[in-house]
Design a protein around this motif. Sequence first.
Motif, short mmCIF file in Angstrom:
data_model
loop_
_atom_site.label_atom_id
_atom_site.label_comp_id
_atom_site.label_asym_id
_atom_site.label_seq_id
_atom_site.Cartn_x
_atom_site.Cartn_y
_atom_site.Cartn_z
N LEU A 427 0.82 -1.23 0.00
CA LEU A 427 0.00 0.00 0.00
C LEU A 427 0.84 1.27 0.00
N GLY A 428 2.12 1.14 0.32
CA GLY A 428 3.00 2.31 0.33
C GLY A 428 2.82 3.19 1.54
N VAL A 429 2.44 2.60 2.68
CA VAL A 429 2.26 3.36 3.91
C VAL A 429 3.05 2.69 5.03
N GLU A 430 3.25 3.45 6.11
CA GLU A 430 3.91 2.86 7.26
C GLU A 430 2.94 1.89 7.95
N ARG A 431 3.53 0.90 8.65
CA ARG A 431 2.71 -0.12 9.33
C ARG A 431 1.77 0.54 10.34
N ARG A 432 2.28 1.58 11.04
CA ARG A 432 1.46 2.25 12.04
C ARG A 432 0.22 2.89 11.40
#
Length: 445
Positions: A427-432
Amino acid sequence: MSVENLHILFVDDDEDLALGYVRWFEMNGHRVTHTLSGQDGVGECQKHDFDIAILDWNMPGLSGLELVQRMRDVNPDTEVIVLTAEGSIDNAVESMRRGVFDFLSKPFPMSELERRCYAAMERRNLRRENTQLREVIDRAQPPASKMLGESRPMQKIHRLIDRVAPTDKPVLIEGESGTGKELVAKAIHLGSPRGHRPIVTVNCAALPEKLVESELFGHEMGSFTGATSAKPGLFEVADGSTLFIDEIGELPLALQPKLLRVLEDGTMRRVGSERERRVDVRIVAATNRHLETEVAEGRFREDLFYRINVLAIDLPPLRERGDDVGLLIDQFLGDQHVLEEEARAALLAYSWPGNVRQLINTIERAKILSDDVIQLDDLPSQFESASGGISSEDDVPQGSLISLQREHIKEVLEQENGNKSAAARVLGVERRKLYRMMKQHGLET
């Protein structure tokens, strides 16, 4: 055309006398058109843009007053000078009331008549400059309706502004901090006959108590320590214009009688001076306090309250303005950024205790922190709770951005067999952030 070369209309049925004036003006480089009747003079005004019209008062056909009015209707920019052998004080007064520049008696010296024409031309140029300045101001300042919103409470405010602006009475604007009281004050000023002059603003809450009197009323040299020269106060600066006194509830009680006096008779004194000065100032005041309570508790003079409360405008808080929140969001967002639906929903659901000022600051912060698309994560933390989360697919319409985002996240999670680290990379996002997105979309299990 320069002021040395005027285009003059001369209307007089005494042909011999008129020709003498006409020849003299033409010898001095001016263009002159001569007619023998008022009706012909009006016809010439319809064909040409004259700088000056010199009229006889008593001629066959149109009366002097009728001729002046007809010419003003055809070309209000043309300055009119009446030159007559049968004038009276009553005629002179009435002609001046109709906008005539000067009322002169025949015979009148030709050189002096030319000088009067120059003076009339200066007034014409000044009036044109003022008109142009007003147009520039109007173009630079959006109408109040665009600045303030279109909800039912704000429509009422617009109507009040339209009613009170043309008057010269004091106006009291009440409302919470950040509701736009200064914008309303400027709209009132621009809609008034004083609107071609700059509005003067003072914030009583921003000034130390010892400096408020000097700032408002000015001081003379040596009137107190540090007064090394005389200084005019804001009342003098605003002479002929509007003085906006913001946070008037913060005005020291000891100074309130001095403000009351200016409101009552237009006179004031600088600090350290015995000289009375007269000023022509319209007062628009604003406060976020409840002044009636301040009066009851002895912190604000009752007579001053009633003097400034001739016309009152009570600005509603943003939380009571319905669809205005969305309109203002779009206005402050501009064309360079897009607001994600989830972020928009959070902004619309928020109560805005800081009103419009807080909304502006929030949007500006999000624009700095985001790229082209503003997401919920770009907003301050209190907006996550305002969004309320999304517990199930039934909470949002099918086909919306929120619904599509939920489906995309769900598909990626299934594709990665529930591995959140892998899904976050896809998704191209941080895990948080993925955890927050899952929580908001009801995908935690």
